[in-house]
Design an enzyme around this catalytic site. Structure first.
Site, PDB file in Angstrom:
ATOM      1  N   HIS A  47       8.330  -7.734  -3.626  1.00 28.02           N
ATOM      2  CA  HIS A  47       7.100  -8.239  -4.140  1.00 28.02           C
ATOM      3  C   HIS A  47       7.142  -9.516  -4.595  1.00 28.02           C
ATOM      4  O   HIS A  47       7.680  -9.590  -5.796  1.00 28.02           O
ATOM      5  CB  HIS A  47       6.821  -7.130  -5.156  1.00 28.02           C
ATOM      6  CG  HIS A  47       5.915  -6.124  -4.560  1.00 28.02           C
ATOM      7  ND1 HIS A  47       4.659  -6.013  -4.192  1.00 28.02           N
ATOM      8  CD2 HIS A  47       6.478  -4.713  -4.276  1.00 28.02           C
ATOM      9  CE1 HIS A  47       4.208  -4.784  -3.686  1.00 28.02           C
ATOM     10  NE2 HIS A  47       5.382  -4.007  -3.796  1.00 28.02           N
ATOM     11  N   GLY A  61       0.711  -1.255   0.002  1.00 29.15           N
ATOM     12  CA  GLY A  61      -0.034  -0.001   0.033  1.00 29.15           C
ATOM     13  C   GLY A  61       0.855   1.398   0.154  1.00 29.15           C
ATOM     14  O   GLY A  61       2.062   1.020   0.019  1.00 29.15           O
ATOM     15  N   CYS A  91       5.276  -5.543   1.667  1.00 30.78           N
ATOM     16  CA  CYS A  91       5.733  -4.194   1.584  1.00 30.78           C
ATOM     17  C   CYS A  91       5.298  -3.252   2.813  1.00 30.78           C
ATOM     18  O   CYS A  91       6.032  -3.397   3.771  1.00 30.78           O
ATOM     19  CB  CYS A  91       5.195  -3.564   0.115  1.00 30.78           C
ATOM     20  SG  CYS A  91       6.039  -2.198  -0.692  1.00 30.78           S
ATOM     21  N   LEU A  92       4.306  -2.377   2.665  1.00 23.16           N
ATOM     22  CA  LEU A  92       3.776  -1.672   3.527  1.00 23.16           C
ATOM     23  C   LEU A  92       3.249  -2.597   5.033  1.00 23.16           C
ATOM     24  O   LEU A  92       3.654  -2.324   6.004  1.00 23.16           O
ATOM     25  CB  LEU A  92       2.509  -0.876   3.105  1.00 23.16           C
ATOM     26  CG  LEU A  92       1.696  -0.163   4.242  1.00 23.16           C
ATOM     27  CD1 LEU A  92       2.799   0.990   4.876  1.00 23.16           C
ATOM     28  CD2 LEU A  92       0.744   0.564   3.745  1.00 23.16           C
ATOM     29  N   GLN A  94       6.265  -3.350   6.818  1.00 22.98           N
ATOM     30  CA  GLN A  94       6.602  -2.124   7.643  1.00 22.98           C
ATOM     31  C   GLN A  94       5.604  -2.097   8.976  1.00 22.98           C
ATOM     32  O   GLN A  94       5.935  -1.876  10.214  1.00 22.98           O
ATOM     33  CB  GLN A  94       6.602  -0.946   6.969  1.00 22.98           C
ATOM     34  CG  GLN A  94       7.631  -0.813   5.815  1.00 22.98           C
ATOM     35  CD  GLN A  94       7.198   0.166   4.810  1.00 22.98           C
ATOM     36  OE1 GLN A  94       6.283   0.878   5.038  1.00 22.98           O
ATOM     37  NE2 GLN A  94       7.866   0.083   3.508  1.00 22.98           N
ATOM     38  N   TYR A 144       9.924   3.756   2.112  1.00 20.45           N
ATOM     39  CA  TYR A 144      10.126   3.513   3.806  1.00 20.45           C
ATOM     40  C   TYR A 144      10.593   2.225   3.964  1.00 20.45           C
ATOM     41  O   TYR A 144      10.561   1.387   3.496  1.00 20.45           O
ATOM     42  CB  TYR A 144       8.967   3.603   4.854  1.00 20.45           C
ATOM     43  CG  TYR A 144       8.399   5.138   4.657  1.00 20.45           C
ATOM     44  CD1 TYR A 144       8.762   6.110   5.503  1.00 20.45           C
ATOM     45  CD2 TYR A 144       7.486   5.534   3.568  1.00 20.45           C
ATOM     46  CE1 TYR A 144       8.336   7.386   5.575  1.00 20.45           C
ATOM     47  CE2 TYR A 144       7.093   6.724   3.394  1.00 20.45           C
ATOM     48  CZ  TYR A 144       7.178   7.789   4.449  1.00 20.45           C
ATOM     49  OH  TYR A 144       7.025   9.034   4.531  1.00 20.45           O
ATOM     50  N   GLU A 183       4.904 -11.550  -5.718  1.00 25.66           N
ATOM     51  CA  GLU A 183       4.235 -11.885  -6.775  1.00 25.66           C
ATOM     52  C   GLU A 183       4.779 -11.584  -8.123  1.00 25.66           C
ATOM     53  O   GLU A 183       4.379 -11.799  -9.379  1.00 25.66           O
ATOM     54  CB  GLU A 183       2.988 -11.190  -6.616  1.00 25.66           C
ATOM     55  CG  GLU A 183       2.637  -9.660  -6.877  1.00 25.66           C
ATOM     56  CD  GLU A 183       3.279  -8.945  -5.831  1.00 25.66           C
ATOM     57  OE1 GLU A 183       3.618  -7.440  -6.000  1.00 25.66           O
ATOM     58  OE2 GLU A 183       4.025  -9.494  -4.915  1.00 25.66           O
ATOM     59  N   ASN A 229       9.244  -1.438  -4.584  1.00 24.68           N
ATOM     60  CA  ASN A 229       8.397  -0.105  -4.805  1.00 24.68           C
ATOM     61  C   ASN A 229       8.197   0.361  -3.289  1.00 24.68           C
ATOM     62  O   ASN A 229       7.300  -0.062  -2.840  1.00 24.68           O
ATOM     63  CB  ASN A 229       7.011  -0.318  -5.472  1.00 24.68           C
ATOM     64  CG  ASN A 229       6.266   0.826  -5.338  1.00 24.68           C
ATOM     65  OD1 ASN A 229       6.681   2.185  -5.076  1.00 24.68           O
ATOM     66  ND2 ASN A 229       5.003   0.897  -5.414  1.00 24.68           N
TER      67      ASN A 229
END
Length: 356
Positions: free
Chosen positions: A325, A213, A240-241, A244, A285, A327, A282
């Site tokens: 990622h 996200g 990813c997000l 975190q 942070y 995927e 991508n």
């Protein structure tokens, strides 16, 4: 028509602006993507919400836009900047040219730009706000928005009919993550990012996935207690997000990189398997490695180039998170085994319950 990119540090870059909207300017955080291909997936990845993407490869759009490779129903980027955009398409699956697709959704395109100079500004001074316009205005807001609420599902939705049930908390999920789970015989129930633990428990999942996200993970601080309570009860994969948020929920810290990782060729080292593989990434942070020392998490994956944390694992619970990622849309499929390991963790817990 002639147009410009104006950066918040005062730099200006000239190009040809295509925009079907009469909007005076188009604001966003200016970032760059280094992949040679994959522009369709980038445009429709919700993680790019409110960002103006500079494509570093000099020719973009040559294979057009097809109907299969969308990561969501519409583009989320605030704008696109390229050196050269190809009008004609050379692929049998192409339905639109890149310009036609962007025009359909009122996404501005600035072409014939010295993208190398733009990228040098970002590399030297860090990611910054900017705007696309025909003339210079008073500038743009430097306050980062909270985009997760704009890209998360508003209602509960299910995909697949597999014999393993996964609940996916949607912070801006890519379609290919859901497809990767469905391909592995999962029923995937996608729920809004603010779904309560009690609601998730009612769904009786075998495991949890925290999706990718956009934005600063700390903007989701109010939801960290729910996230921690949930993932402590079920095998979890976070991407990813989501990665975190796992770290923050267990007391670690996150920080912003100077210009982030955005591309399809990021090398990652797996400290458990002692192997390096190439990943698609991508993000702006990262998890602060020093902050992990006070938590029950350990660093499992690291970026070969800058040694930043690319994933963590819980010391005792079946929780694994990855910054990259798996995927692989767009990008190499080297890390798709992450999904296989997650599925195996679901089966292990199921076996334990069966023989308990």
């Amino acid at each position: 028509m002639k147009g410009y990119l104006f950066l918040e540090n005062g730099e200006k870059f000239e190009g040809e602006l295509t925009a079907s909207s009469n909007q005076e300017q188009f604001e966003g955080e200016v970032v760059f993507y280094t992949g040679m291909t994959g522009y369709q997936e980038v445009l429709t990845d919700p993680s790019y919400k409110n960002q103006i993407v500079v494509f570093t490869y000099p020719l973009i759009g040559n294979y057009g836009i097809n109907e299969q490779d969308f990561e969501s129903k519409k583009p989320h980027v605030a704008g696109v900047i390229v050196l050269e955009c190809k009008d004609a398409t050379n692929h049998y699956e192409a339905k639109y040219s890149l310009k036609e697709y962007l025009d359909k959704w009122n996404v501005p395109l600035l072409s014939h730009v010295d993208t190398r100079s733009v990228v040098k500004q970002i590399r030297n001074h860090g990611t910054m706000q900017g705007y696309l316009a025909q003339t210079e205005t008073k500038g743009c807001s430097t306050i980062e928005k909270f985009p997760v609420s704009e890209v998360s599902t508003k209602t509960q939705v299910s995909y697949g009919r597999g014999n393993k049930h996964v609940v996916l908390l949607d912070f801006g999920c890519k379609k290919s993550i859901i497809e990767s789970l469905v391909e592995r015989d999962c029923t995937v129930t996608v729920v809004p990012y603010h779904t309560t633990y009690e609601k998730i428990k009612e769904l009786k999942p075998d495991g949890i996935v925290l999706s990718n996200g956009p934005g600063d993970p700390k903007q989701l601080n109010p939801y960290l207690p729910t996230i921690k309570k949930t993932i402590e009860k079920y095998p979890t994969l976070a991407i990813c997000l989501g990665h975190q948020l796992v770290a923050l929920s267990f007391g670690a810290d996150t920080k912003k990189l100077t210009f982030g990782h955005r591309g399809a060729n990021q090398p990652v080292f797996d400290t458990l398997k002692n192997k390096v593989f190439i990943t698609s990434q991508n993000h702006s942070y990262v998890v602060d490695e020093l902050s992990l020392k006070k938590t029950s998490l350990t660093a499992r994956f690291k970026n070969v180039n800058d040694q930043s944390i690319e994933g963590v694992a819980h010391r005792t619970l079946p929780i694994v998170s990855v910054q990259f990622h798996p995927e692989a849309h767009p990008g190499p499929s080297d890390s798709s085994w992450v999904f296989d390991d997650f599925i195996e963790s679901l089966l292990n817990v199921r076996r334990e319950k069966q023989y308990a």
